[in-house]
Design an enzyme around this catalytic site. Structure first.
Site, PDB file in Angstrom:
ATOM      1  N   ASP A   2       0.831  -1.201   0.000  1.00 35.03           N
ATOM      2  CA  ASP A   2       0.000   0.000   0.000  1.00 35.03           C
ATOM      3  C   ASP A   2       0.866   1.252   0.000  1.00 35.03           C
ATOM      4  O   ASP A   2       1.951   1.251   0.588  1.00 35.03           O
ATOM      5  CB  ASP A   2      -0.909  -0.028   1.240  1.00 35.03           C
ATOM      6  CG  ASP A   2      -2.061   0.945   1.119  1.00 35.03           C
ATOM      7  OD1 ASP A   2      -2.342   1.400  -0.014  1.00 35.03           O
ATOM      8  OD2 ASP A   2      -2.668   1.256   2.149  1.00 35.03           O
ATOM      9  N   ARG A  15      -0.415   9.169  -9.997  1.00 32.15           N
ATOM     10  CA  ARG A  15      -0.428   7.934  -9.206  1.00 32.15           C
ATOM     11  C   ARG A  15       0.243   6.774  -9.954  1.00 32.15           C
ATOM     12  O   ARG A  15       0.867   5.909  -9.344  1.00 32.15           O
ATOM     13  CB  ARG A  15      -1.882   7.552  -8.867  1.00 32.15           C
ATOM     14  CG  ARG A  15      -2.576   8.533  -7.929  1.00 32.15           C
ATOM     15  CD  ARG A  15      -4.037   8.136  -7.737  1.00 32.15           C
ATOM     16  NE  ARG A  15      -4.155   6.771  -7.255  1.00 32.15           N
ATOM     17  CZ  ARG A  15      -4.031   6.417  -5.968  1.00 32.15           C
ATOM     18  NH1 ARG A  15      -3.824   7.330  -5.054  1.00 32.15           N
ATOM     19  NH2 ARG A  15      -4.140   5.162  -5.618  1.00 32.15           N
ATOM     20  N   HIS A  19       2.776   3.452  -9.079  1.00 32.41           N
ATOM     21  CA  HIS A  19       2.532   2.035  -9.396  1.00 32.41           C
ATOM     22  C   HIS A  19       3.723   1.430 -10.149  1.00 32.41           C
ATOM     23  O   HIS A  19       4.070   0.270  -9.942  1.00 32.41           O
ATOM     24  CB  HIS A  19       1.251   1.884 -10.229  1.00 32.41           C
ATOM     25  CG  HIS A  19       0.010   2.228  -9.467  1.00 32.41           C
ATOM     26  ND1 HIS A  19      -0.202   1.822  -8.165  1.00 32.41           N
ATOM     27  CD2 HIS A  19      -1.095   2.947  -9.807  1.00 32.41           C
ATOM     28  CE1 HIS A  19      -1.373   2.280  -7.748  1.00 32.41           C
ATOM     29  NE2 HIS A  19      -1.928   2.964  -8.713  1.00 32.41           N
ATOM     30  N   THR A  48     -10.776  -6.893  -4.599  1.00 36.57           N
ATOM     31  CA  THR A  48     -12.074  -6.791  -5.291  1.00 36.57           C
ATOM     32  C   THR A  48     -12.552  -5.329  -5.273  1.00 36.57           C
ATOM     33  O   THR A  48     -13.204  -4.877  -6.210  1.00 36.57           O
ATOM     34  CB  THR A  48     -13.140  -7.681  -4.606  1.00 36.57           C
ATOM     35  OG1 THR A  48     -13.032  -7.519  -3.192  1.00 36.57           O
ATOM     36  CG2 THR A  48     -12.952  -9.137  -4.934  1.00 36.57           C
ATOM     37  N   GLU A  49     -12.161  -4.598  -4.216  1.00 35.57           N
ATOM     38  CA  GLU A  49     -12.580  -3.201  -4.089  1.00 35.57           C
ATOM     39  C   GLU A  49     -11.818  -2.285  -5.056  1.00 35.57           C
ATOM     40  O   GLU A  49     -12.300  -1.216  -5.421  1.00 35.57           O
ATOM     41  CB  GLU A  49     -12.376  -2.703  -2.650  1.00 35.57           C
ATOM     42  CG  GLU A  49     -13.327  -3.327  -1.628  1.00 35.57           C
ATOM     43  CD  GLU A  49     -13.014  -4.790  -1.276  1.00 35.57           C
ATOM     44  OE1 GLU A  49     -11.845  -5.204  -1.424  1.00 35.57           O
ATOM     45  OE2 GLU A  49     -13.941  -5.508  -0.878  1.00 35.57           O
ATOM     46  N   TRP A  51     -11.475  -2.516  -8.105  1.00 35.49           N
ATOM     47  CA  TRP A  51     -12.201  -2.317  -9.380  1.00 35.49           C
ATOM     48  C   TRP A  51     -12.949  -0.986  -9.365  1.00 35.49           C
ATOM     49  O   TRP A  51     -13.320  -0.466 -10.417  1.00 35.49           O
ATOM     50  CB  TRP A  51     -13.205  -3.441  -9.621  1.00 35.49           C
ATOM     51  CG  TRP A  51     -12.601  -4.777  -9.929  1.00 35.49           C
ATOM     52  CD1 TRP A  51     -12.679  -5.904  -9.160  1.00 35.49           C
ATOM     53  CD2 TRP A  51     -11.845  -5.154 -11.090  1.00 35.49           C
ATOM     54  NE1 TRP A  51     -12.009  -6.938  -9.758  1.00 35.49           N
ATOM     55  CE2 TRP A  51     -11.495  -6.516 -10.944  1.00 35.49           C
ATOM     56  CE3 TRP A  51     -11.423  -4.466 -12.241  1.00 35.49           C
ATOM     57  CZ2 TRP A  51     -10.746  -7.200 -11.899  1.00 35.49           C
ATOM     58  CZ3 TRP A  51     -10.681  -5.148 -13.197  1.00 35.49           C
ATOM     59  CH2 TRP A  51     -10.345  -6.503 -13.013  1.00 35.49           C
ATOM     60  N   ARG A  53     -11.833   1.870  -8.550  1.00 29.55           N
ATOM     61  CA  ARG A  53     -10.980   3.024  -8.859  1.00 29.55           C
ATOM     62  C   ARG A  53     -11.290   3.532 -10.268  1.00 29.55           C
ATOM     63  O   ARG A  53     -11.896   2.815 -11.060  1.00 29.55           O
ATOM     64  CB  ARG A  53      -9.505   2.624  -8.764  1.00 29.55           C
ATOM     65  CG  ARG A  53      -9.101   2.304  -7.338  1.00 29.55           C
ATOM     66  CD  ARG A  53      -7.619   2.102  -7.217  1.00 29.55           C
ATOM     67  NE  ARG A  53      -7.289   1.849  -5.814  1.00 29.55           N
ATOM     68  CZ  ARG A  53      -6.083   1.938  -5.300  1.00 29.55           C
ATOM     69  NH1 ARG A  53      -5.061   2.278  -6.068  1.00 29.55           N
ATOM     70  NH2 ARG A  53      -5.871   1.695  -4.026  1.00 29.55           N
ATOM     71  N   LEU A 113      10.387 -21.082  -4.055  1.00 28.97           N
ATOM     72  CA  LEU A 113       9.365 -20.190  -3.506  1.00 28.97           C
ATOM     73  C   LEU A 113       8.019 -20.355  -4.223  1.00 28.97           C
ATOM     74  O   LEU A 113       7.959 -20.379  -5.456  1.00 28.97           O
ATOM     75  CB  LEU A 113       9.840 -18.735  -3.662  1.00 28.97           C
ATOM     76  CG  LEU A 113       8.843 -17.630  -3.310  1.00 28.97           C
ATOM     77  CD1 LEU A 113       8.601 -17.565  -1.809  1.00 28.97           C
ATOM     78  CD2 LEU A 113       9.339 -16.274  -3.816  1.00 28.97           C
ATOM     79  N   SER A 178      -8.082  -5.031   5.341  1.00 29.08           N
ATOM     80  CA  SER A 178      -8.618  -4.763   4.000  1.00 29.08           C
ATOM     81  C   SER A 178      -9.007  -6.033   3.238  1.00 29.08           C
ATOM     82  O   SER A 178      -8.647  -6.193   2.070  1.00 29.08           O
ATOM     83  CB  SER A 178      -7.633  -3.929   3.178  1.00 29.08           C
ATOM     84  OG  SER A 178      -7.424  -2.682   3.780  1.00 29.08           O
TER      85      SER A 178
HETATM   86  C1  IPE Z   1      -1.233   0.158  -3.561  1.00 31.37           C
HETATM   87  O1  IPE Z   1      -1.051   1.538  -3.540  1.00 31.37           O
HETATM   88  C2  IPE Z   1      -1.313  -0.388  -4.976  1.00 31.37           C
HETATM   89  C3  IPE Z   1      -2.583  -1.059  -5.344  1.00 31.37           C
HETATM   90  C4  IPE Z   1      -3.691  -1.091  -4.679  1.00 31.37           C
HETATM   91  C5  IPE Z   1      -2.554  -1.741  -6.622  1.00 31.37           C
HETATM   92  P1  IPE Z   1      -2.301   2.500  -3.542  1.00 31.37           P
HETATM   93  O2  IPE Z   1      -2.682   2.758  -4.959  1.00 31.37           O
HETATM   94  O3  IPE Z   1      -3.399   1.970  -2.686  1.00 31.37           O
HETATM   95  O4  IPE Z   1      -1.687   3.823  -2.907  1.00 31.37           O
HETATM   96  P2  IPE Z   1      -2.384   4.847  -1.913  1.00 31.37           P
HETATM   97  O5  IPE Z   1      -2.996   4.068  -0.796  1.00 31.37           O
HETATM   98  O6  IPE Z   1      -3.407   5.616  -2.692  1.00 31.37           O
HETATM   99  O7  IPE Z   1      -1.255   5.711  -1.449  1.00 31.37           O
HETATM  100 MG    MG Z   2      -4.083   2.306  -0.743  1.00 30.25          MG
END
Ligand code: IPE
Ligand code: MG
Length: 232
Positions: A2, A15, A19, A48-49, A51, A53, A113, A178
């Site tokens: 996160d 953002r 990533h 699942t949540e 999606w 975004r 692994l 989460s």
């Molecule tokens: C985690 O970083 C990456 C994924 C969920 C794919 P976030 O995108 O949740 O970053 P914040 O929480 O907005 O900083």
């Molecule tokens: Mg986050």
């Protein structure tokens, strides 16, 4: 994993920049775990949540996943890493699903692994699906309801056959689960780091493992020599 978005926002970048860096850190963490002889690593890559975004961010994450799987497949094989995925894989775009399936198939012979990607994963959904599978078996007369115990439930979850997590590391300071492996994490040691995921590193992983090795795991018992209830 996160904190990608916040890491990018702190640098006044989109953002997606976070990533990109986050994916690189995931790759380095996977390699470090393989090198350290860790047997299981599960990365919560997409819930699942997630999606919900904005479409552009979801599309970017899907394309990133696809590209990384394609590029890293050979390295996984070289490092003897077996890849698997848990979650609602049917919801992934067909091209991403194809990369996931190919990576699973190409690494099926690896014995080092076990790397699990949780993709479109939700712990409640996992439990709902397990319940449905168990109910179907009962309805078909294949399972006596009196035989339903913890082992039976665990055997119908997406993680069937895998040990329960020993250590959960959550970055970026949020102290919540989460919807991650709800059943399986009943006795996991939970470490919340203030570090944003793109700032995670091999050093931080080693620190987390050192912290874990100091924990006394009692599994609800009192003795300091309690045995793990997990079936490994
Ligand atoms: C985690 O970083 C990456 C994924 C969920 C794919 P976030 O995108 O949740 O970053 P914040 O929480 O907005 O900083
Ligand atoms: Mg986050």
């Amino acid at each position: 994993m996160d904190g990608n978005g916040r890491w990018a926002e702190l640098r006044r970048r989109p953002r997606t920049f976070g990533h990109l860096r986050g994916a690189r850190i995931a790759r380095e963490t996977i390699e470090a775990c393989a090198e350290l002889g860790i047997e299981n690593l599960t990365l919560y890559a997409f819930s699942t949540e997630n999606w919900l975004r904005p479409l552009e961010e979801v599309s970017f994450l899907m394309a990133l996943l696809s590209r990384h799987l394609r590029r890293e497949r050979e390295t996984l094989i070289k490092n003897n890493i077996r890849f698997r995925a848990i979650g609602e894989l049917d919801r992934l775009p067909a091209s991403v699903r194809a990369e996931v399936d190919k990576t699973i198939a190409d690494t099926a012979h690896c014995t080092g692994l076990l790397l699990t990607f949780a993709l479109s994963y939700g712990g409640r959904q996992d439990l709902v699906e397990a319940t449905r599978q168990i109910a179907l078996k009962v309805a078909a007369g294949e399972l006596d309801p009196l035989q339903i115990d913890e082992n039976c439930v665990a055997a119908h979850l997406a993680t069937a056959g895998q040990p329960d997590p020993d250590l959960v590391i959550r970055t970026s300071g949020e102290s919540r689960l989460s919807n991650f492996l709800l059943w399986q994490n009943a006795y996991a040691e939970f470490l919340v780091l203030p570090t944003l995921w793109p700032d995670f590193s091999r050093e931080k992983l080693l620190e987390a493992l050192a912290w874990y090795s100091q924990r006394e795991r009692r599994f609800g018992k009192v003795s300091s020599h309690a045995e793990s209830p997990a079936t490994v």
